[in-house]
Design a protein around this motif. Structure first.
Motif, PDB file in Angstrom:
ATOM      1  N   UNK A   6       0.820  -1.201   0.000  1.00 56.29           N
ATOM      2  CA  UNK A   6       0.000   0.000   0.000  1.00 56.29           C
ATOM      3  C   UNK A   6       0.851   1.248   0.000  1.00 56.29           C
ATOM      4  N   UNK A  10       0.478   1.979  -6.077  1.00 59.70           N
ATOM      5  CA  UNK A  10      -0.261   1.275  -7.138  1.00 59.70           C
ATOM      6  C   UNK A  10      -0.502  -0.150  -6.723  1.00 59.70           C
ATOM      7  N   UNK A  11      -1.538  -0.353  -5.966  1.00 63.54           N
ATOM      8  CA  UNK A  11      -1.790  -1.701  -5.516  1.00 63.54           C
ATOM      9  C   UNK A  11      -3.213  -2.100  -5.824  1.00 63.54           C
ATOM     10  N   UNK A  13      -4.286  -4.298  -8.143  1.00 61.77           N
ATOM     11  CA  UNK A  13      -4.644  -4.399  -9.553  1.00 61.77           C
ATOM     12  C   UNK A  13      -5.069  -5.803  -9.843  1.00 61.77           C
ATOM     13  N   UNK A  15      -7.831  -6.914 -12.434  1.00 63.71           N
ATOM     14  CA  UNK A  15      -9.000  -6.925 -13.289  1.00 63.71           C
ATOM     15  C   UNK A  15      -8.676  -7.458 -14.651  1.00 63.71           C
ATOM     16  N   UNK A  29      -1.901 -11.835 -13.673  1.00 66.25           N
ATOM     17  CA  UNK A  29      -1.502 -10.624 -12.984  1.00 66.25           C
ATOM     18  C   UNK A  29      -1.343 -10.920 -11.511  1.00 66.25           C
ATOM     19  N   UNK A  32      -2.543  -8.715  -4.412  1.00 66.28           N
ATOM     20  CA  UNK A  32      -1.916  -8.500  -3.127  1.00 66.28           C
ATOM     21  C   UNK A  32      -1.732  -9.830  -2.431  1.00 66.28           C
ATOM     22  N   UNK A  34      -3.310 -11.343  -0.220  1.00 70.19           N
ATOM     23  CA  UNK A  34      -4.464 -12.194   0.031  1.00 70.19           C
ATOM     24  C   UNK A  34      -5.291 -12.339  -1.223  1.00 70.19           C
ATOM     25  N   UNK A  35      -5.724 -11.228  -1.752  1.00 67.69           N
ATOM     26  CA  UNK A  35      -6.632 -11.303  -2.886  1.00 67.69           C
ATOM     27  C   UNK A  35      -5.859 -11.657  -4.134  1.00 67.69           C
ATOM     28  N   UNK A  78       6.708  -6.133 -11.479  1.00 68.37           N
ATOM     29  CA  UNK A  78       5.712  -5.096 -11.270  1.00 68.37           C
ATOM     30  C   UNK A  78       6.108  -4.327 -10.027  1.00 68.37           C
ATOM     31  N   UNK A  83       7.387 -11.270 -10.888  1.00 66.90           N
ATOM     32  CA  UNK A  83       6.217 -12.107 -11.096  1.00 66.90           C
ATOM     33  C   UNK A  83       6.646 -13.320 -11.900  1.00 66.90           C
TER      34      UNK A  83
ATOM     35  N   UNK B  66       6.332  -4.420 -15.749  1.00 67.69           N
ATOM     36  CA  UNK B  66       4.923  -4.571 -16.135  1.00 67.69           C
ATOM     37  C   UNK B  66       4.221  -3.265 -15.828  1.00 67.69           C
ATOM     38  N   UNK B  68       0.659  -0.847 -16.981  1.00 72.99           N
ATOM     39  CA  UNK B  68      -0.602  -0.808 -17.719  1.00 72.99           C
ATOM     40  C   UNK B  68      -0.936   0.625 -18.086  1.00 72.99           C
ATOM     41  N   UNK B  74      -3.666   6.121 -12.346  1.00 73.10           N
ATOM     42  CA  UNK B  74      -3.469   5.827 -10.930  1.00 73.10           C
ATOM     43  C   UNK B  74      -2.391   6.719 -10.331  1.00 73.10           C
ATOM     44  N   UNK B  78      -2.907   9.275  -7.169  1.00 72.37           N
ATOM     45  CA  UNK B  78      -2.191   9.227  -5.893  1.00 72.37           C
ATOM     46  C   UNK B  78      -1.391  10.499  -5.649  1.00 72.37           C
ATOM     47  N   UNK B  93     -12.088 -10.580  -1.730  1.00 77.61           N
ATOM     48  CA  UNK B  93     -11.355 -10.754  -2.976  1.00 77.61           C
ATOM     49  C   UNK B  93     -11.920  -9.884  -4.089  1.00 77.61           C
TER      50      UNK B  93
END
Lengths: 250, 186
Positions: A6, A10-11, A13, A15, A29, A32, A34-35, A78, A83, B66, B68, B74, B78, B93
């Protein structure tokens, strides 16, 4: 062991349409800790791929300290996080599990090794459930190379060593990797981006830090070995029956 | 049983194969994994790679970064608004953060194609405000100056002096006619 994500700004992401709209990437992609994750554009629909994609497997180390030899397995970086390319991981995992299954079918001794204290119990219980062996404690220097003297003459060495993390607690390569190569024992190893995969026979690039990833790998190996052993028992029964059938009929 | 402990030369398979070929290891002593390896070899031979000395100077980036297209939006978000008003809830999630909502709204407005680039940013902010998402710019005062009580700007010594002059028959013991130095904490 959490990510300072955080603070980077840029966290979060995650989608799928970003992949379509974005510049370069058309693969999985990272999100984080957890998700996770989007569905990539590949059409591989194996169960394993789905399971892997839904886990933070491609989210390895937090600093740009990727081993030079791991660079072919990396998808990209990233914001200084490397990655791992999951397409390659799937192929490598497939071949590693296949090898393990065949070896287990032929009745061998498999040793699980991991020096990560966080997952020591998990690895040991996995080994117990498979009926195989585990070594998650301090690795004595002569464990493999000096085995006849340390454990008595005629000791049987493992036929396969599975490393759930090829690093030891000081972030150096585990001695077991080199020793197994010395004793001509094939190895299957989960290599993270800061590991050296050169001596591992069947490296599987993946994350070895998160509990979710480790649990997945343990489950997969346990399932593979159990199935192989069941198949072996089945074949033996069939052969036993056919041999009996022949003798009685003749 | 004979073996070869030279892990830096060749792979495990080549060593065992050569040992068998030379007759040092009998076919009956063949290791269990030999046939399996022969049938399903790994993608890359597990050869030992000697560690190369560090190359100083310019090193080309082997691992691509990487990025986008949405990262531009973004980054601007910020920069202007700092971290959003809402913290990230990673337990869900399907969580959509403030920044992500901003990006979605921005791309939506962009796709309509009516506005130009400079005003797009402002319009997105306004659109989100209309939806009920308040964004506060970074770098503003922590507390708005208009709402600050003027009493807080007074010095305690002066207040004491006032009290004492109000009290009957007291010698005013003012500590001196100091000016209102801006020493009081804001």
């Amino acid at each position: 062991n959490f990510m300072p994500v955080c603070s980077l700004g840029l966290c979060g992401l995650h989608h799928p349409w970003l992949v379509a709209a974005g510049y370069s990437c058309s693969g999985p992609l990272c999100a984080t800790a957890v998700a996770v994750k989007t569905l990539p554009l590949q059409t591989d629909s194996t169960n394993v791929t789905d399971k892997i994609l839904n886990l933070p497997l491609e989210m390895p180390d937090f600093f740009r300290c990727a081993d030079r030899l791991m660079e072919p397995y990396l998808f990209g970086s990233r914001l200084d996080q490397d990655i791992i390319d999951l397409d390659q991981t799937v192929e490598h995992l497939q071949s590693a599990l296949n090898f393990t299954a065949h070896i287990a079918y032929r009745g061998s001794v498999i040793l699980f090794v991991s020096r990560r204290r966080q997952f020591g119990h998990l690895v040991e219980s996995t080994a117990q459930d498979c009926g195989e062996y585990a070594h998650t404690r301090y690795w004595q220097g002569g464990l493999l190379t000096n085995a006849p003297i340390q454990y008595g003459p005629g000791v049987r060495l493992p036929d396969l060593i599975v490393f759930f993390s090829t690093l030891n607690n000081v972030f150096q390569q585990h001695v077991g990797v080199r020793d197994a190569a010395k004793m001509n024992i094939p190895t299957v190893g989960l290599v993270d981006s800061n590991c050296n995969p050169s001596l591992v026979t069947y490296p599987v690039p993946g994350n070895d830090d998160t509990p979710a990833a480790m649990e997945l790998y343990c489950r997969l190996f346990k399932m593979t070995i159990n199935r192989a052993k069941d198949k072996r028992r089945q074949m033996e029964l069939l052969q036993g029956r056919s041999a009996v059938g022949l003798t009685t009929s003749s | 049983m004979a073996g070869s402990r030279l892990e830096k030369f060749g792979t495990v398979f080549t060593r065992v194969r050569d040992l068998m070929r030379s007759g040092v290891v009998k076919q009956s002593d063949k290791p269990i994994w030999y046939d399996v390896y022969k049938a399903f070899p790994p993608k890359k031979d597990p050869l030992y790679v000697r560690p190369v000395a560090k190359i100083y100077g310019k090193k080309e980036e082997a691992v691509p970064d990487i990025f986008y297209r949405e990262d531009e939006i973004r980054a601007k978000f910020y920069e202007v608004y700092g971290t959003g008003p809402r913290a990230f809830d990673l337990t869900k999630s399907n969580f959509v953060s403030t920044c992500q909502r901003f990006v979605e709204k921005y791309t939506e407005l962009e796709s309509w194609g009516e506005l130009e680039k400079q005003s797009l940013f402002e319009e997105t902010g306004k659109a989100l405000l209309a939806e009920g998402l308040v964004l506060r710019r970074r770098g503003g005062p922590a507390v708005a100056s208009a709402t600050r009580d003027p009493v807080l700007g007074m010095k305690l010594t002066d207040m004491l002096a006032e009290l004492q002059t109000d009290a009957p028959g007291e010698t005013p013991t003012t500590p001196g006619e100091e000016t209102q130095a801006p020493v009081t904490p804001q």
